[in-house]
Every structure is written in structure tokens, then in C-alpha cells.
Design a protein around this motif. Structure first.
Motif, PDB file in Angstrom:
ATOM      1  N   ARG A  45     -38.234  20.099  21.338  1.00 40.60           N
ATOM      2  CA  ARG A  45     -37.231  19.663  22.318  1.00 40.60           C
ATOM      3  C   ARG A  45     -37.499  20.209  23.713  1.00 40.60           C
ATOM      4  NH1 ARG A  45     -34.612  23.587  19.158  1.00 40.60           N
ATOM      5  NH2 ARG A  45     -33.796  25.382  20.324  1.00 40.60           N
ATOM      6  N   ILE A  46     -38.323  21.262  23.833  1.00 44.66           N
ATOM      7  CA  ILE A  46     -38.573  21.893  25.132  1.00 44.66           C
ATOM      8  C   ILE A  46     -39.717  21.226  25.885  1.00 44.66           C
ATOM      9  CG2 ILE A  46     -39.441  24.027  26.218  1.00 44.66           C
ATOM     10  CD1 ILE A  46     -37.806  25.579  24.179  1.00 44.66           C
ATOM     11  N   PHE A  47     -40.764  20.820  25.166  1.00 44.92           N
ATOM     12  CA  PHE A  47     -41.959  20.298  25.830  1.00 44.92           C
ATOM     13  C   PHE A  47     -42.168  18.790  25.663  1.00 44.92           C
ATOM     14  CE2 PHE A  47     -43.075  24.819  25.475  1.00 44.92           C
ATOM     15  CZ  PHE A  47     -43.487  25.069  26.771  1.00 44.92           C
ATOM     16  N   PHE A  48     -41.333  18.145  24.850  1.00 44.32           N
ATOM     17  CA  PHE A  48     -41.537  16.714  24.619  1.00 44.32           C
ATOM     18  C   PHE A  48     -40.236  15.946  24.853  1.00 44.32           C
ATOM     19  CE2 PHE A  48     -44.645  19.058  22.160  1.00 44.32           C
ATOM     20  CZ  PHE A  48     -45.821  18.448  22.564  1.00 44.32           C
ATOM     21  N   HIS A  49     -40.349  14.865  25.577  1.00 41.36           N
ATOM     22  CA  HIS A  49     -39.193  14.081  26.009  1.00 41.36           C
ATOM     23  C   HIS A  49     -38.880  13.027  24.956  1.00 41.36           C
ATOM     24  CE1 HIS A  49     -36.285  12.551  28.817  1.00 41.36           C
ATOM     25  NE2 HIS A  49     -36.833  11.343  28.807  1.00 41.36           N
ATOM     26  N   THR A  50     -38.025  13.362  23.996  1.00 37.38           N
ATOM     27  CA  THR A  50     -37.652  12.425  22.945  1.00 37.38           C
ATOM     28  C   THR A  50     -36.241  12.718  22.472  1.00 37.38           C
ATOM     29  OG1 THR A  50     -38.184  11.630  20.710  1.00 37.38           O
ATOM     30  CG2 THR A  50     -38.691  13.935  21.202  1.00 37.38           C
ATOM     31  N   THR A  51     -35.560  11.674  22.015  1.00 41.90           N
ATOM     32  CA  THR A  51     -34.190  11.844  21.506  1.00 41.90           C
ATOM     33  C   THR A  51     -34.166  11.917  19.982  1.00 41.90           C
ATOM     34  OG1 THR A  51     -33.890   9.441  21.515  1.00 41.90           O
ATOM     35  CG2 THR A  51     -33.181  10.658  23.485  1.00 41.90           C
ATOM     36  N   GLU A  52     -35.323  11.696  19.329  1.00 39.59           N
ATOM     37  CA  GLU A  52     -35.406  11.742  17.874  1.00 39.59           C
ATOM     38  C   GLU A  52     -35.955  13.097  17.426  1.00 39.59           C
ATOM     39  OE1 GLU A  52     -34.384   9.610  15.651  1.00 39.59           O
ATOM     40  OE2 GLU A  52     -33.671   8.170  17.150  1.00 39.59           O
ATOM     41  N   PRO A  53     -35.191  13.906  16.696  1.00 39.35           N
ATOM     42  CA  PRO A  53     -35.659  15.236  16.284  1.00 39.35           C
ATOM     43  C   PRO A  53     -36.971  15.214  15.507  1.00 39.35           C
ATOM     44  CG  PRO A  53     -33.306  15.033  15.900  1.00 39.35           C
ATOM     45  CD  PRO A  53     -33.790  13.670  16.292  1.00 39.35           C
ATOM     46  N   GLY A  56     -39.923  14.688  17.836  1.00 38.90           N
ATOM     47  CA  GLY A  56     -40.219  15.900  18.590  1.00 38.90           C
ATOM     48  C   GLY A  56     -40.943  16.931  17.745  1.00 38.90           C
ATOM     49  N   ILE A  57     -40.522  17.074  16.484  1.00 33.74           N
ATOM     50  CA  ILE A  57     -41.179  18.028  15.588  1.00 33.74           C
ATOM     51  C   ILE A  57     -42.605  17.577  15.285  1.00 33.74           C
ATOM     52  CG2 ILE A  57     -41.157  18.939  13.232  1.00 33.74           C
ATOM     53  CD1 ILE A  57     -38.086  18.958  13.428  1.00 33.74           C
ATOM     54  N   MET A  58     -42.789  16.266  15.076  1.00 33.00           N
ATOM     55  CA  MET A  58     -44.146  15.751  14.829  1.00 33.00           C
ATOM     56  C   MET A  58     -45.056  16.019  16.023  1.00 33.00           C
ATOM     57  SD  MET A  58     -44.618  14.111  11.831  1.00 33.00           S
ATOM     58  CE  MET A  58     -45.694  12.700  12.078  1.00 33.00           C
ATOM     59  N   ALA A  59     -44.549  15.787  17.224  1.00 31.85           N
ATOM     60  CA  ALA A  59     -45.342  16.045  18.431  1.00 31.85           C
ATOM     61  C   ALA A  59     -45.654  17.528  18.568  1.00 31.85           C
ATOM     62  CB  ALA A  59     -44.581  15.551  19.666  1.00 31.85           C
ATOM     63  N   SER A  60     -44.669  18.358  18.252  1.00 32.23           N
ATOM     64  CA  SER A  60     -44.867  19.797  18.328  1.00 32.23           C
ATOM     65  C   SER A  60     -45.916  20.259  17.325  1.00 32.23           C
ATOM     66  CB  SER A  60     -43.536  20.510  18.069  1.00 32.23           C
ATOM     67  OG  SER A  60     -43.679  21.903  18.147  1.00 32.23           O
ATOM     68  N   PHE A  61     -45.850  19.730  16.089  1.00 31.21           N
ATOM     69  CA  PHE A  61     -46.847  20.080  15.078  1.00 31.21           C
ATOM     70  C   PHE A  61     -48.227  19.535  15.448  1.00 31.21           C
ATOM     71  CE2 PHE A  61     -43.565  20.686  11.476  1.00 31.21           C
ATOM     72  CZ  PHE A  61     -43.569  22.058  11.684  1.00 31.21           C
ATOM     73  N   ALA A 118     -46.217  19.968  31.628  1.00 33.34           N
ATOM     74  CA  ALA A 118     -45.853  21.059  30.717  1.00 33.34           C
ATOM     75  C   ALA A 118     -46.554  20.936  29.366  1.00 33.34           C
ATOM     76  CB  ALA A 118     -44.341  21.123  30.554  1.00 33.34           C
ATOM     77  N   PRO A 119     -46.453  19.794  28.654  1.00 36.20           N
ATOM     78  CA  PRO A 119     -47.167  19.699  27.374  1.00 36.20           C
ATOM     79  C   PRO A 119     -48.683  19.720  27.530  1.00 36.20           C
ATOM     80  CG  PRO A 119     -46.140  17.597  27.934  1.00 36.20           C
ATOM     81  CD  PRO A 119     -45.585  18.622  28.877  1.00 36.20           C
ATOM     82  N   ILE A 120     -49.200  19.221  28.667  1.00 36.21           N
ATOM     83  CA  ILE A 120     -50.650  19.261  28.889  1.00 36.21           C
ATOM     84  C   ILE A 120     -51.132  20.708  28.972  1.00 36.21           C
ATOM     85  CG2 ILE A 120     -52.476  18.779  30.569  1.00 36.21           C
ATOM     86  CD1 ILE A 120     -51.043  16.152  31.204  1.00 36.21           C
ATOM     87  N   MET A 121     -50.415  21.531  29.737  1.00 34.66           N
ATOM     88  CA  MET A 121     -50.792  22.950  29.841  1.00 34.66           C
ATOM     89  C   MET A 121     -50.644  23.655  28.494  1.00 34.66           C
ATOM     90  SD  MET A 121     -49.421  24.218  33.590  1.00 34.66           S
ATOM     91  CE  MET A 121     -47.768  23.492  33.460  1.00 34.66           C
ATOM     92  N   LEU A 122     -49.608  23.282  27.749  1.00 35.83           N
ATOM     93  CA  LEU A 122     -49.405  23.871  26.429  1.00 35.83           C
ATOM     94  C   LEU A 122     -50.584  23.561  25.509  1.00 35.83           C
ATOM     95  CD1 LEU A 122     -47.423  25.297  24.415  1.00 35.83           C
ATOM     96  CD2 LEU A 122     -46.598  23.004  23.836  1.00 35.83           C
ATOM     97  N   ILE A 123     -51.036  22.325  25.535  1.00 37.55           N
ATOM     98  CA  ILE A 123     -52.160  21.917  24.687  1.00 37.55           C
ATOM     99  C   ILE A 123     -53.439  22.649  25.080  1.00 37.55           C
ATOM    100  CG2 ILE A 123     -53.670  19.972  24.114  1.00 37.55           C
ATOM    101  CD1 ILE A 123     -51.140  18.192  24.307  1.00 37.55           C
TER     102      ILE A 123
END
Length: 435
Positions: A45-53, A56-61, A118-123
Motif C-alpha cells: 500500500r505504500i509503494f504501489f498505487h492500487t485499491t485492491e489489497p 498490492g501484495i502481489m506487486a510487493s512480493f 518510489a517503486p523504481i528506487m525500491l526495486i
């Protein structure tokens, strides 16, 4: 291990090297594992812009998986330079790479603050973490195994492995403490920023250990190979693939038990991540002792029987583990997580360092074990995401069966491996130091 044997190990330096390798591994494991915890509980929820939990978890993983995908590259570099320059040099630069990336993640802006940057730097930082962690394991366990007396190689090889549960213990403990002390962003940032102190301590310890005697012997005999990693891939790729298969139950099962389970209890509305963290803490605390016990046992009865115990338990425990967790009982959740770590993961992981090291000659040993060990990480890094997708498609039975299948793969590979413990195969002698 008797008190007299430990005193002798302290005098000849093998105990000091093993403990130093363990502390450094704990620091790097802490850095790597806090990312897994943060990815499961916060990054979606912090680094990915989505309303579906679940999205967001899939993107985070997926960002978690990026680190695993980079580990073979780190393993290649560690193997190449570990066999050419020395094991100690690899331990130094791997710790620096991991530490720098971890601290910088703690300073990253969120998606709301920096948008897609933000997600680019995280990756990118996760990629650096993956390279550093991929380089870590081979150097650490070889320093311990190559300094150890032959009849206690299983025990001393298990000492650096203790750094993994210790790092996980510190990682999850830091999140539990941070959640009590802070609010908002600081809950996940504080564990990353604290890493600076731990890396400084680890670096001081590693700078004060001696190079591996096996590498010094290879160097003195002028047996250093120009391209050791490339040679072991070309000539001994079957052993590398076997190690990849051997690690499926250990590393794959581990990340299903820890990272995936953090999100599963929320998605299934069973419990909170805190209960999974407590189970992980208890299992990791027990692991500080069980790794040493399994390592010592492998010196007496062999590496293969100890390994097979953990692999077979993995096959049998997939469905029961989820049934325990599905009760929603705090006690049952903690019990399931702790049993998975202590009886599935620990017996396998405890003997990997000695068993894998004994498969290769000294002049390509760093390359062989680093490539095999980190090759498995490519699959392991995808497993939390695969388990999440299976849960979304068929429910909890999907990840439960996946857990058992990983045990089946490792069992099949273990049955095809040769036993290497000197006490079990004395007729072959112990050519580890000269190989």
C-alpha cells in the motif's frame, strides 16, 4: 560437542572464525528478512498505487522476488572471486553492499511523495540487496567449514547457519518493537535504519578473521583457476542442479511459512500478521539451538539422514500446517509456524553448508556451492507470489500442496546424493582440505 573440543577449537581459531561468520550472516540475514516482512505488511500500500489489497501484495512480493533473481549473479561473483582472491574479501564487500542498500531503503519516499519513482528506487535497491546476499552465504560457510576439524565439520558448518534464524529473530523482533514505539512510516523505516549499527559491528568482526587455510593451500600450490565459476558451470553443472533441487524444501518452504503466511492470515481473514511474527520469533529462537544439534548429529550419523528427516517432514506437514493456522487460534498459529521452522527447515539448512562444501574440490568450491545455493533462490523468490496466486485461484489447499511438493523435490534429490561425512564414510578418507 565436548568442552575440551570447544577449547581446542578456540585455540586453533576455528571457533572464532565460525562465530564471526555466524554474526556476519545474522547481520546480512536481518537486512534481507526485514524486507520480506515489510513487503508482506507495508510495501503493497505504500509503494504501489492500487485499491485492491491482493494486487498490492502481489506487486510487493514481485519486488521481493527481484532480490532473489539477483542472488545467482551475486553467487557467481562470490564464487569467482572467492576462488580467485579469497573467501574473506567476498565477506567484506557482500556485507557493505547489503548494508548500504538496506539503510537507503529506510530513507525512500513513498508513492504519494514521489510517484512512480518510489517503486523504481525500491526495486533498484532490492537488486543490490540480492547481489549482496547472494555473495554472503558461500564465503561465510566456507570460512567455517575450511577452518573446522574434519570430524566436527558438520557442527562448525552449522554455526554460520545459526545466523539465519538469529537474523530473522532480530528482524521480526525489530518490527514488533517498532510497532510498539512508533506510528505511521516509522514502523517500517526504523528497522531498516537501525541496520547501519549492525553492519558496522559485523564489518569490525569480519576484518579480524584469517583467510581460509584451504584457499591458502590452493594459492601456495598455484592451483588457482582463471575462471572458476565458468569452469564449474561447464564441468559440474549436474551437481549445481542437484543443489538447487535440494534447497527447494528448505528455502521454498521457509518463505511460504514466513513471508506468504503474513499476508495469508490477512487475506483469509483468519488473524493478524503479529501472530505469525510471534510464531516465527519462537521458531527462530529454537533454531539457535536446533541448527547446532542437527549439525552435530550429522557428524555422527551422516548428512543425508538428517537432511531427509527435514525433507520428509515437509512433505507430510503441508496440509496439517494450514489446518492448524485455519483454526484462527493464536496457539495453533504459533505452533504451526514454529514446527515448520524447527522440523522442516532447520535439519535441512543445518547440514547444507558441510554437505554442499564436501561435494567440490577446494579450487572451485566457492563457485560450486554459491551457484547451486543461489540458483535455488530464483525459484524461492517467486514462491510467495505463486502461493498467493494459488490461494486466489483454489484457496488454501493450493499453497499447502505446493509446500509438500517442494519437500518431494528435495527428497528425490537427496536420495541421489553421496554421503560425505568422514565418520560415516571412513573408507574413503577425508580429502576435503586437499581436494
Amino acid at each position: 560437542m565436548s568442552e575440551a573440543e570447544w577449547r581446542q577449537a578456540s585455540r586453533d581459531g576455528s571457533a572464532k572464525v565460525a562465530v564471526a561468520s555466524m554474526i556476519g550472516s545474522a547481520v546480512e540475514s536481518y537486512d534481507f528478512f526485514i524486507y520480506g516482512t515489510a513487503a508482506a505488511g507495508w510495501f503493497g500500500r505504500i509503494f504501489f498505487h492500487t485499491t485492491e489489497p491482493i494486487v498490492g501484495i502481489m506487486a510487493s512480493f514481485a519486488t521481493l522476488a527481484v532480490g532473489f533473481l539477483m542472488r545467482p549473479f551475486g553467487g557467481y561473483l562470490a564464487g569467482h572471486y572467492g576462488d580467485r582472491v579469497g573467501r574473506k574479501a567476498v565477506l567484506i564487500w557482500s556485507l557493505l553492499a547489503m548494508g548500504a542498500a538496506t539503510v537507503l531503503i529506510g530513507f525512500l519516499p513513498t508513492y504519494e511523495q514521489a510517484g512512480v519513482a518510489a517503486p523504481i528506487m525500491l526495486i533498484l535497491l532490492r537488486m543490490v540487496q540480492g547481489v549482496g546476499f547472494g555473495a554472503e552465504w558461500g564465503g561465510a560457510v566456507l570460512m567455517a567449514c575450511e577452518h573446522a576439524p574434519a570430524h566436527r565439520r558438520g557442527f562448525f558448518g552449522a554455526v554460520p547457519q545459526v545466523g539465519i534464524p538469529l537474523g530473522l529473530l532480530l528482524a521480526n523482533g525489530s518490527f514488533l518493537l517498532s510497532s510498539e514505539l512508533f506510528e505511521g512510516d516509522w514502523i517500517w523505516r526504523a528497522p531498516f535504519l537501525v541496520s547501519f549499527v549492525m553492519v558496522a559491528v559485523g564489518m569490525f568482526i569480519r576484518l579480524n578473521v584469517h583467510e581460509s587455510p584451504a584457499f591458502e593451500q590452493v594459492k601456495s600450490q598455484n592451483r588457482i583457476i582463471q575462471r572458476p565459476a565458468a569452469q564449474v558451470i561447464r564441468q559440474d553443472w549436474r551437481s549445481i542442479l542437484k543443489i538447487v533441487g535440494l534447497r527447494m524444501a528448505e528455502t521454498g518452504g521457509y518463505y511460504i511459512t514466513t513471508s506468504f503466511m503474513l499476508s495469508y492470515v490477512v487475506l483469509a481473514k483468519i488473524s493478524t500478521p503479529r501472530h505469525v511474527l510471534w510464531g516465527t520469533l519462537i521458531g527462530s529462537a529454537l533454531g539457535l539451538l536446533t541448527h547446532l544439534a542437527y549439525g552435530a548429529l550429522s557428524d555422527r550419523i551422516g548428512r543425508k539422514p538428517v537432511f531427509l528427516f527435514g525433507a520428509l517432514f515437509t512433505i507430510l506437514f503441508g496440509v496439517p500446517m494450514f489446518l492448524l493456522i485455519n483454526t484462527g487460534s493464536i496457539i495453533m498459529i504459533i505452533t504451526a509456524i514454529a514446527l515448520s521452522l524447527v522440523l522442516s527447515h532447520d535439519p535441512i539448512f543445518a547440514v547444507e553448508s558441510s554437505w554442499f562444501s564436501e561435494q567440490f574440490p577446494a579450487n572451485i568450491r566457492s563457485s560450486g556451492i554459491s551457484l547451486g545455493y543461489n540458483g535455488a533462490s530464483v525459484v524461492a523468490g517467486l514462491l510467495p507470489m505463486i502461493a498467493t496466486a494459488l490461494y486466489g485461484a483454489v484457496g488454501w489447499t493450493g499453497p499447502a500442496i505446493l509446500f509438500s511438493v517442494l519437500g518431494l523435490i528435495s527428497t528425490k534429490c537427496a536420495l541421489s546424493m553421496r554421503e560425505t561425512a568422514p565418520a560415516v564414510k571412513p573408507q574413503h578418507g577425508d580429502t576435503f582440505a586437499e581436494a
